[in-house]
Enzyme design. Sequence first.
Site, PDB file in Angstrom:
ATOM      1  CG  PHE A  71     -17.380  14.195 -26.666  1.00 29.14           C
ATOM      2  CD1 PHE A  71     -17.238  15.450 -26.091  1.00 29.14           C
ATOM      3  CD2 PHE A  71     -16.551  13.180 -26.239  1.00 29.14           C
ATOM      4  CE1 PHE A  71     -16.267  15.697 -25.132  1.00 29.14           C
ATOM      5  CE2 PHE A  71     -15.592  13.403 -25.268  1.00 29.14           C
ATOM      6  CZ  PHE A  71     -15.451  14.668 -24.713  1.00 29.14           C
TER       7      PHE A  71
ATOM      8  CE1 TYR B  15      -2.858   3.315   1.316  1.00 30.80           C
ATOM      9  CE2 TYR B  15      -4.206   1.679   0.166  1.00 30.80           C
ATOM     10  CZ  TYR B  15      -4.019   2.974   0.648  1.00 30.80           C
ATOM     11  OH  TYR B  15      -4.991   3.911   0.439  1.00 30.80           O
TER      12      TYR B  15
ATOM     13  NE  ARG C 250     -12.791  14.540 -30.443  1.00 33.32           N
ATOM     14  CZ  ARG C 250     -12.682  14.681 -29.137  1.00 33.32           C
ATOM     15  NH1 ARG C 250     -11.495  14.865 -28.588  1.00 33.32           N
ATOM     16  NH2 ARG C 250     -13.751  14.635 -28.344  1.00 33.32           N
TER      17      ARG C 250
ATOM     18  CG  PHE D  40      -8.004  17.679 -24.923  1.00 35.45           C
ATOM     19  CD1 PHE D  40      -8.280  16.895 -23.819  1.00 35.45           C
ATOM     20  CD2 PHE D  40      -8.226  17.148 -26.184  1.00 35.45           C
ATOM     21  CE1 PHE D  40      -8.722  15.590 -23.974  1.00 35.45           C
ATOM     22  CE2 PHE D  40      -8.678  15.844 -26.351  1.00 35.45           C
ATOM     23  CZ  PHE D  40      -8.926  15.069 -25.245  1.00 35.45           C
ATOM     24  CB  THR D  41     -12.921  17.618 -24.208  1.00 34.95           C
ATOM     25  OG1 THR D  41     -12.059  16.491 -24.256  1.00 34.95           O
ATOM     26  CG2 THR D  41     -13.438  17.903 -25.599  1.00 34.95           C
TER      27      THR D  41
ATOM     28  CE  LYS E  95      -4.516  10.070 -24.463  1.00 31.40           C
ATOM     29  NZ  LYS E  95      -5.272  10.058 -23.208  1.00 31.40           N
TER      30      LYS E  95
ATOM     31  CG  ASP F 149      -2.094  17.759 -22.155  1.00 33.06           C
ATOM     32  OD1 ASP F 149      -3.314  17.810 -22.276  1.00 33.06           O
ATOM     33  OD2 ASP F 149      -1.451  16.690 -22.184  1.00 33.06           O
TER      34      ASP F 149
HETATM   35  C1  LIG Z   1      -4.160  16.054 -25.008  1.00 36.92           C
HETATM   36  C2  LIG Z   1      -4.885  15.283 -23.963  1.00 36.92           C
HETATM   37  N1  LIG Z   1      -4.836  15.717 -22.677  1.00 36.92           N
HETATM   38  C3  LIG Z   1      -5.499  15.042 -21.699  1.00 36.92           C
HETATM   39  C4  LIG Z   1      -6.237  13.907 -21.979  1.00 36.92           C
HETATM   40  C5  LIG Z   1      -6.953  13.206 -20.826  1.00 36.92           C
HETATM   41  O1  LIG Z   1      -6.238  12.043 -20.537  1.00 36.92           O
HETATM   42  P1  LIG Z   1      -7.004  10.767 -19.970  1.00 36.92           P
HETATM   43  O2  LIG Z   1      -7.767  11.213 -18.754  1.00 36.92           O
HETATM   44  O3  LIG Z   1      -7.912  10.275 -21.040  1.00 36.92           O
HETATM   45  O4  LIG Z   1      -5.906   9.803 -19.642  1.00 36.92           O
HETATM   46  C6  LIG Z   1      -6.307  13.425 -23.295  1.00 36.92           C
HETATM   47  C7  LIG Z   1      -7.114  12.230 -23.605  1.00 36.92           C
HETATM   48  N2  LIG Z   1      -7.373  11.960 -24.804  1.00 36.92           N
HETATM   49  C8  LIG Z   1      -8.005  10.762 -25.302  1.00 36.92           C
HETATM   50  C9  LIG Z   1      -9.265  10.342 -24.560  1.00 36.92           C
HETATM   51  C10 LIG Z   1     -10.388  11.320 -24.692  1.00 36.92           C
HETATM   52  C11 LIG Z   1     -10.605  12.197 -23.677  1.00 36.92           C
HETATM   53  C12 LIG Z   1     -11.649  13.111 -23.799  1.00 36.92           C
HETATM   54  C13 LIG Z   1     -12.443  13.145 -24.940  1.00 36.92           C
HETATM   55  C14 LIG Z   1     -12.209  12.229 -25.960  1.00 36.92           C
HETATM   56  C15 LIG Z   1     -11.165  11.319 -25.845  1.00 36.92           C
HETATM   57  C16 LIG Z   1      -8.262  10.928 -26.802  1.00 36.92           C
HETATM   58  O5  LIG Z   1      -7.875  11.959 -27.366  1.00 36.92           O
HETATM   59  O6  LIG Z   1      -8.810  10.010 -27.382  1.00 36.92           O
HETATM   60  C17 LIG Z   1      -5.611  14.128 -24.301  1.00 36.92           C
HETATM   61  O7  LIG Z   1      -5.641  13.707 -25.585  1.00 36.92           O
END
Ligand SMILES: Cc1ncc(COP(=O)(O)O)c(/C=N/[C@@H](Cc2ccccc2)C(=O)O)c1O
Length: 455
Positions: A447, A71, A381, A123-124, A257, A214
């Site tokens: 989405f 742990y 997207r 980014f979302t 990634k 990021d």
């Molecule tokens: C540039 C960047 N910064 C942070 C994150 C978050 O990381 P995590 O929490 O997923 O590990 C992502 C995640 N990208 C994935 C998954 C995804 C996430 C949200 C909407 C659609 C798809 C994608 O682009 O497919 C990223 O691309």
Amino acid sequence: MKYPAEPFKIKTVETIEMTSREEREDIVKEAGYNTFLLPSKNVYIDLLTDSGTSAMSDKQWASLMIGDEAYGGSENWFKLRDAVQEIYGFDYVVPTHQGRGAENLLSQIMIEEGDYIPGNMYFTTTKAHQELNGGKFVDVIIDEAHKPSVERDFKGNVDLDKYKKLIDEVGADKIPYICVAVTVNMAGGQPVSMENIKKVKEISEKHGIKVMSDATRCVENAYYIKEREDGYQDKSVREILKEMMSYFDGCTMSGKKDCLVNIGGFLAMNDADMYQEATSLVVMYEGMPTYGGMAGRDMEAMATGIYESVDEHYIEHRIKQVRYLGDKLAEAGIPIIKPVGGHAVFLDAREFLPHLSQDQLPAQALAAAIYLDSGVRAMERGVVSAGRDADGSHHYPKLETVRLTIPRRVYTYAHMDVVANSVIDLYEKRDKISGLKFVYEPPTLRFFTSKFEPL
Ligand SMILES: Cc1ncc(COP(=O)(O)O)c(/C=N/[C@@H](Cc2ccccc2)C(=O)O)c1O
């Protein structure tokens, strides 16, 4: 070599099934024409995301057998910490279950109500966490990043005048940090040059603003610097990456990634006080600061993946396999975002379906049409991903795209040919593709779970 052969041999295979067109018509209807909601077993070639979908190496699978599931103070934690320090160069590391875990911690620590967070395109999840903590995202990316057909070596660059203008307008005290994404996912996986990163650092230091990254696809970014920026051709990707990250005060990382794992992430930094805050916060959301929501075996696999990700043969093949698909589509006259990005080929749905307005959800319609045509799963997207503005109206992004996202070390060039042929065939009958309308829309990050019907 223009398109190098896969720098690996296959030891384990996972069979993929092909459905019939009739089956897919029922399947996509059941999924509400949302590719996120398709059952994986009904997907032939899965290009939804490069997140968590990489193939692990034999060494990474071996890591799972040496998981120290203590742990506190897991041996795997120290391996992960050492890998991050050695490859990225940050002093402190807080593990999290994935990127959003790190974004949550960073946003809570750094952002106060009314702050502004400049960044190179939204980014979302990053924007959602910034806004959840009272921050306002401000896009400071160069204008060209919003123009699909305009080619630039570094389309992810920060527009320094936009950044300086924001500082003058709101004051540096209202800007806790600038978030520089390397690469820029929503711009089409576009890289940022070393020169631009250095200039952002210079401006930020002058005003006492931290520079966070990021770093989700930072190795891909380093490869583009090696390939396109003067003075870096003779440096290794590993050396370039270390220099790149040295200009940041810290980073959020989705290990799913570039770190070649199915789960994992971290928040890294050089500031001891920030580290102290992060370790006291991480126990609320992720667990002990020595596992952060990951099993010991996952931390070991991520440490191994971090070293593998900077292997020159691996990253060259990764980038050029994506480019292979992009080049095939471009040669056939398919409208794509140019230049081809590091992790995906982005179809320009607006150009692909000029008979549809953004209110008819062209990218969502095109993603559903591709699945119907060939069982290939892509991701919307466009306006659906962009969500709604504060006044409740759709936020209409300039880029309305469908992302063909290539997982790492999973598919071969033959699979890329199948995808290209399907998109090209569809393009020839594109006027038959109708728009979609919402039949269910959740309040946030719509989405993921929205459902649609053909118009
Ligand atoms: C540039 C960047 N910064 C942070 C994150 C978050 O990381 P995590 O929490 O997923 O590990 C992502 C995640 N990208 C994935 C998954 C995804 C996430 C949200 C909407 C659609 C798809 C994608 O682009 O497919 C990223 O691309």
